[in-house]
Design a protein around this motif. Structure first.
Motif, PDB file in Angstrom:
ATOM      1  N   VAL A 336       0.841  -1.204   0.000  1.00 21.57           N
ATOM      2  CA  VAL A 336       0.000   0.000   0.000  1.00 21.57           C
ATOM      3  C   VAL A 336       0.874   1.252   0.000  1.00 21.57           C
ATOM      4  CG1 VAL A 336      -1.647   1.342   1.368  1.00 21.57           C
ATOM      5  CG2 VAL A 336      -1.970  -1.122   1.092  1.00 21.57           C
ATOM      6  N   TRP A 337       1.955   1.250   0.768  1.00 22.49           N
ATOM      7  CA  TRP A 337       2.869   2.395   0.782  1.00 22.49           C
ATOM      8  C   TRP A 337       3.449   2.639  -0.608  1.00 22.49           C
ATOM      9  CZ3 TRP A 337       8.045   2.793  -0.444  1.00 22.49           C
ATOM     10  CH2 TRP A 337       8.674   3.997  -0.118  1.00 22.49           C
ATOM     11  N   ALA A 338       3.878   1.571  -1.264  1.00 25.65           N
ATOM     12  CA  ALA A 338       4.465   1.701  -2.606  1.00 25.65           C
ATOM     13  C   ALA A 338       3.423   2.144  -3.626  1.00 25.65           C
ATOM     14  CB  ALA A 338       5.089   0.375  -3.026  1.00 25.65           C
ATOM     15  N   MET A 339       2.194   1.627  -3.501  1.00 30.03           N
ATOM     16  CA  MET A 339       1.139   2.008  -4.442  1.00 30.03           C
ATOM     17  C   MET A 339       0.799   3.486  -4.329  1.00 30.03           C
ATOM     18  SD  MET A 339      -1.441  -1.265  -4.272  1.00 30.03           S
ATOM     19  CE  MET A 339      -2.645  -0.521  -5.374  1.00 30.03           C
ATOM     20  N   GLN A 340       0.728   4.006  -3.098  1.00 34.08           N
ATOM     21  CA  GLN A 340       0.446   5.431  -2.922  1.00 34.08           C
ATOM     22  C   GLN A 340       1.536   6.283  -3.562  1.00 34.08           C
ATOM     23  OE1 GLN A 340      -2.204   7.012  -1.647  1.00 34.08           O
ATOM     24  NE2 GLN A 340      -3.237   5.053  -1.425  1.00 34.08           N
ATOM     25  N   LYS A 341       2.787   5.865  -3.416  1.00 32.94           N
ATOM     26  CA  LYS A 341       3.896   6.614  -4.000  1.00 32.94           C
ATOM     27  C   LYS A 341       3.880   6.537  -5.528  1.00 32.94           C
ATOM     28  CE  LYS A 341       8.969   6.707  -4.156  1.00 32.94           C
ATOM     29  NZ  LYS A 341       9.049   8.178  -4.079  1.00 32.94           N
ATOM     30  N   GLU A 342       3.571   5.361  -6.061  1.00 36.28           N
ATOM     31  CA  GLU A 342       3.656   5.136  -7.503  1.00 36.28           C
ATOM     32  C   GLU A 342       2.463   5.723  -8.266  1.00 36.28           C
ATOM     33  OE1 GLU A 342       6.098   2.679 -10.359  1.00 36.28           O
ATOM     34  OE2 GLU A 342       6.341   4.044  -8.681  1.00 36.28           O
ATOM     35  N   PHE A 343       1.285   5.736  -7.637  1.00 39.90           N
ATOM     36  CA  PHE A 343       0.071   6.118  -8.355  1.00 39.90           C
ATOM     37  C   PHE A 343      -0.476   7.495  -7.949  1.00 39.90           C
ATOM     38  CE2 PHE A 343       0.161   1.513  -8.724  1.00 39.90           C
ATOM     39  CZ  PHE A 343      -0.136   1.328 -10.058  1.00 39.90           C
ATOM     40  N   PHE A 344       0.136   8.174  -6.981  1.00 42.07           N
ATOM     41  CA  PHE A 344      -0.364   9.491  -6.583  1.00 42.07           C
ATOM     42  C   PHE A 344      -0.220  10.469  -7.744  1.00 42.07           C
ATOM     43  CE2 PHE A 344      -0.480  13.334  -3.789  1.00 42.07           C
ATOM     44  CZ  PHE A 344      -1.683  13.038  -3.170  1.00 42.07           C
ATOM     45  N   TYR A 345      -1.160  11.386  -7.876  1.00 43.06           N
ATOM     46  CA  TYR A 345      -1.241  12.184  -9.095  1.00 43.06           C
ATOM     47  C   TYR A 345      -0.162  13.248  -9.214  1.00 43.06           C
ATOM     48  CZ  TYR A 345      -3.403  16.124  -6.596  1.00 43.06           C
ATOM     49  OH  TYR A 345      -3.654  17.184  -5.754  1.00 43.06           O
ATOM     50  N   VAL A 346       0.554  13.574  -8.120  1.00 43.53           N
ATOM     51  CA  VAL A 346       1.707  14.474  -8.213  1.00 43.53           C
ATOM     52  C   VAL A 346       2.912  13.776  -7.588  1.00 43.53           C
ATOM     53  CG1 VAL A 346       0.509  16.680  -8.330  1.00 43.53           C
ATOM     54  CG2 VAL A 346       0.937  15.643  -6.104  1.00 43.53           C
ATOM     55  N   GLU A 347       4.070  13.937  -8.221  1.00 46.09           N
ATOM     56  CA  GLU A 347       5.251  13.190  -7.796  1.00 46.09           C
ATOM     57  C   GLU A 347       5.789  13.626  -6.439  1.00 46.09           C
ATOM     58  OE1 GLU A 347       8.211  13.216 -10.795  1.00 46.09           O
ATOM     59  OE2 GLU A 347       6.983  12.164 -12.286  1.00 46.09           O
ATOM     60  N   ASN A 348       5.525  14.866  -6.031  1.00 49.19           N
ATOM     61  CA  ASN A 348       6.097  15.345  -4.759  1.00 49.19           C
ATOM     62  C   ASN A 348       5.253  14.968  -3.546  1.00 49.19           C
ATOM     63  OD1 ASN A 348       3.920  17.050  -4.928  1.00 49.19           O
ATOM     64  ND2 ASN A 348       5.104  18.964  -4.751  1.00 49.19           N
ATOM     65  N   MET A 349       4.179  14.189  -3.751  1.00 45.28           N
ATOM     66  CA  MET A 349       3.340  13.711  -2.643  1.00 45.28           C
ATOM     67  C   MET A 349       2.855  14.858  -1.755  1.00 45.28           C
ATOM     68  SD  MET A 349       3.375  10.528  -3.387  1.00 45.28           S
ATOM     69  CE  MET A 349       2.520   9.803  -2.000  1.00 45.28           C
ATOM     70  N   HIS A 350       2.570  16.017  -2.386  1.00 43.51           N
ATOM     71  CA  HIS A 350       2.119  17.219  -1.665  1.00 43.51           C
ATOM     72  C   HIS A 350       3.115  17.633  -0.582  1.00 43.51           C
ATOM     73  CE1 HIS A 350      -2.445  17.212  -2.759  1.00 43.51           C
ATOM     74  NE2 HIS A 350      -1.664  17.348  -3.803  1.00 43.51           N
ATOM     75  N   GLY A 351       4.391  17.386  -0.860  1.00 38.61           N
ATOM     76  CA  GLY A 351       5.438  17.797   0.063  1.00 38.61           C
ATOM     77  C   GLY A 351       5.713  16.826   1.195  1.00 38.61           C
ATOM     78  N   ALA A 352       4.984  15.738   1.264  1.00 43.28           N
ATOM     79  CA  ALA A 352       5.203  14.760   2.346  1.00 43.28           C
ATOM     80  C   ALA A 352       6.486  13.968   2.101  1.00 43.28           C
ATOM     81  CB  ALA A 352       4.012  13.812   2.442  1.00 43.28           C
ATOM     82  N   ASP A 353       7.256  13.766   3.167  1.00 36.16           N
ATOM     83  CA  ASP A 353       8.438  12.904   3.114  1.00 36.16           C
ATOM     84  C   ASP A 353       7.946  11.462   3.208  1.00 36.16           C
ATOM     85  OD1 ASP A 353      10.707  11.381   3.540  1.00 36.16           O
ATOM     86  OD2 ASP A 353      11.662  12.856   4.853  1.00 36.16           O
ATOM     87  N   TRP A 354       7.851  10.784   2.057  1.00 38.08           N
ATOM     88  CA  TRP A 354       7.181   9.497   2.029  1.00 38.08           C
ATOM     89  C   TRP A 354       7.978   8.404   2.744  1.00 38.08           C
ATOM     90  CZ3 TRP A 354       2.400   9.479   1.889  1.00 38.08           C
ATOM     91  CH2 TRP A 354       1.651   8.346   1.611  1.00 38.08           C
ATOM     92  N   GLU A 355       9.288   8.523   2.758  1.00 34.37           N
ATOM     93  CA  GLU A 355      10.110   7.573   3.506  1.00 34.37           C
ATOM     94  C   GLU A 355       9.861   7.740   5.010  1.00 34.37           C
ATOM     95  OE1 GLU A 355      11.882   5.128   2.454  1.00 34.37           O
ATOM     96  OE2 GLU A 355      11.832   5.545   0.298  1.00 34.37           O
ATOM     97  N   ALA A 356       9.696   9.003   5.439  1.00 36.39           N
ATOM     98  CA  ALA A 356       9.431   9.257   6.858  1.00 36.39           C
ATOM     99  C   ALA A 356       8.028   8.756   7.248  1.00 36.39           C
ATOM    100  CB  ALA A 356       9.545  10.750   7.157  1.00 36.39           C
ATOM    101  N   VAL A 357       7.070   8.872   6.347  1.00 38.87           N
ATOM    102  CA  VAL A 357       5.735   8.372   6.592  1.00 38.87           C
ATOM    103  C   VAL A 357       5.765   6.859   6.794  1.00 38.87           C
ATOM    104  CG1 VAL A 357       3.467   8.006   5.570  1.00 38.87           C
ATOM    105  CG2 VAL A 357       4.565  10.244   5.396  1.00 38.87           C
ATOM    106  N   LYS A 358       6.553   6.175   5.978  1.00 45.47           N
ATOM    107  CA  LYS A 358       6.697   4.723   6.110  1.00 45.47           C
ATOM    108  C   LYS A 358       7.309   4.362   7.460  1.00 45.47           C
ATOM    109  CE  LYS A 358       8.552   0.644   3.763  1.00 45.47           C
ATOM    110  NZ  LYS A 358       9.350   0.162   2.608  1.00 45.47           N
ATOM    111  N   ALA A 359       8.350   5.066   7.834  1.00 42.91           N
ATOM    112  CA  ALA A 359       9.020   4.790   9.113  1.00 42.91           C
ATOM    113  C   ALA A 359       8.099   5.073  10.304  1.00 42.91           C
ATOM    114  CB  ALA A 359      10.302   5.628   9.232  1.00 42.91           C
ATOM    115  N   LYS A 360       7.249   6.101  10.178  1.00 43.30           N
ATOM    116  CA  LYS A 360       6.340   6.476  11.266  1.00 43.30           C
ATOM    117  C   LYS A 360       5.314   5.401  11.549  1.00 43.30           C
ATOM    118  CE  LYS A 360       2.896   9.987  12.514  1.00 43.30           C
ATOM    119  NZ  LYS A 360       2.243  11.257  12.120  1.00 43.30           N
ATOM    120  N   TYR A 361       4.759   4.797  10.491  1.00 47.73           N
ATOM    121  CA  TYR A 361       3.682   3.836  10.681  1.00 47.73           C
ATOM    122  C   TYR A 361       4.182   2.401  10.728  1.00 47.73           C
ATOM    123  CZ  TYR A 361       0.421   7.653  10.010  1.00 47.73           C
ATOM    124  OH  TYR A 361      -0.294   8.817  10.172  1.00 47.73           O
TER     125      TYR A 361
END
Length: 361
Positions: A336-361
């Motif tokens: 699910v984490w990879a799918m959100q990163k790969e399929f989100f409509y903007v590459e910058n994830m609205h400024g979210a640090d996606w690696e940090a989001v993964k580590a948090k959860y």
């Protein structure tokens, strides 16, 4: 497999005796429907960013065939290019979106690295497949798909877009499927055979049979002419509908229309229905066997002929599967984490640090 952190192509012998080989397919996180070439030296596949590739198994070199940046595909969970290999393994036929919003058929040559557009963009096309003898490229085309291509104008949908089946005669030197018959009678002269020549004839016939076997074992190199393409596209006498095509069987075009599996005989020009109420089918690489399923049952039968009822039914009652819930939960999270990163409509994830989001959860 994503065993090493991201999806890679994994090769291993069927008996799992040798160590598996991992081939990196690119920067993306998801790849779909890897398909072997007939010579077992290459595999084509696509990614979630509308790119079609093939990889050379010996060199592990990944080659970009084409990109479909105009496509309106949002799901991206399959190979929407619908590619197919030629039987000499030198060409890939596929579909790609044009600026007018419809798909056209293209052919890519692995030697020249060039793509050629086959259809003119005046109709929506689908399911391009080569005939086994290398003379034809079959595909389906529709002129009443209309706004169904958009996915947004549901009130303007035409209820049942209809597709017809066509054949592109690849070489200008190949004859059409439909031959012009002369109405003139031919006169045959009676010949008297000399018994002494019988032995010589047997020897000559034996040589011819050996030559035929040798010719069949090696696929003939595809000969394609791209001049006056429209003059060499012919319609097959099959009723309109939704089709999935397969050209693996010699002298036949196997298809599924609705729930029926049938075949168009390329020599007799006859349409036959083999199986009713089928959910799907696949033809073996050598064109000899077909697997299909009806309901929950699967069958393996000889390809290109009507199967005897219940022949070749597979026994699946004793199948057992190992379930590891903890491992599945971890896989679900990472997927699910990879799918959100790969399929989100903007590459910058609205400024979210996606690696940090993964580590948090």
């Amino acid at each position: 497999s994503d065993k090493n952190g991201k999806y890679q192509l994994v090769l291993r012998d069927q008996k799992a005796a040798d160590q598996e080989v991992y081939i990196d397919l690119g920067k993306g996180l998801f790849f779909f429907e890897p398909t072997w070439s007939p010579d077992s030296k290459k595999v084509f596949f696509n990614d979630a960013h509308l790119n079609l590739y093939y990889v050379d198994i010996d060199t592990k070199n990944v080659v970009l065939v084409d990109a479909d940046k105009l496509a309106s595909i949002t799901g991206r969970t399959r190979n929407h290019f619908q590619p197919s290999w030629s039987f000499d393994s030198n060409w890939i036929a596929y579909i790609k979106s044009l600026a007018n919003g419809v798909d056209a058929v293209f052919m890519y040559n692995l030697e020249t690295k060039e793509s050629h557009q086959i259809t003119d963009g005046m109709s929506e096309v689908s399911s391009p497949v080569f005939s086994r003898d290398g003379k034809y490229l079959f595909f389906t085309a529709s002129t009443n798909t209309g706004l169904t291509n958009s996915g947004l104008h549901m009130s303007a949908y035409e209820r049942n877009p209809q597709y017809n089946v066509y054949a592109f005669i690849l070489s200008k030197n190949s004859a059409s499927l439909f031959k012009n018959e002369s109405d003139e009678e031919t006169i045959k002269e009676d010949k008297v055979e000399d018994p002494k020549n019988d032995v010589k004839k047997v020897d000559k016939n034996k040589g011819k049979e050996d030559a035929k076997v040798a010719a069949k074992s090696a696929p003939k190199k595809l000969n394609v002419d791209f001049d006056n393409i429209n003059n060499r596209i012919i319609a097959l006498p099959l009723a309109a509908g939704y089709y999935r095509l397969d050209g693996n069987v010699e002298n036949m075009l196997i298809y599924q229309k609705g729930r029926a599996i049938g075949a168009f005989d390329l020599e007799k020009l006859e349409d036959k229905i083999f199986v009713d109420n089928a959910r799907g089918f696949r033809i073996s690489a050598d064109g000899k066997k077909m697997i299909y399923n009806v309901g929950r049952d699967f069958y393996i039968v000889n390809a290109g002929q009507k199967p005897v009822p219940n022949a070749g039914k597979l026994k699946t009652d004793d199948f057992k599967f190992e379930v590891d819930p903890a491992a599945e939960w971890k896989q679900i999270f990472n997927e699910v984490w990879a799918m959100q990163k790969e399929f989100f409509y903007v590459e910058n994830m609205h400024g979210a640090d996606w690696e940090a989001v993964k580590a948090k959860y």
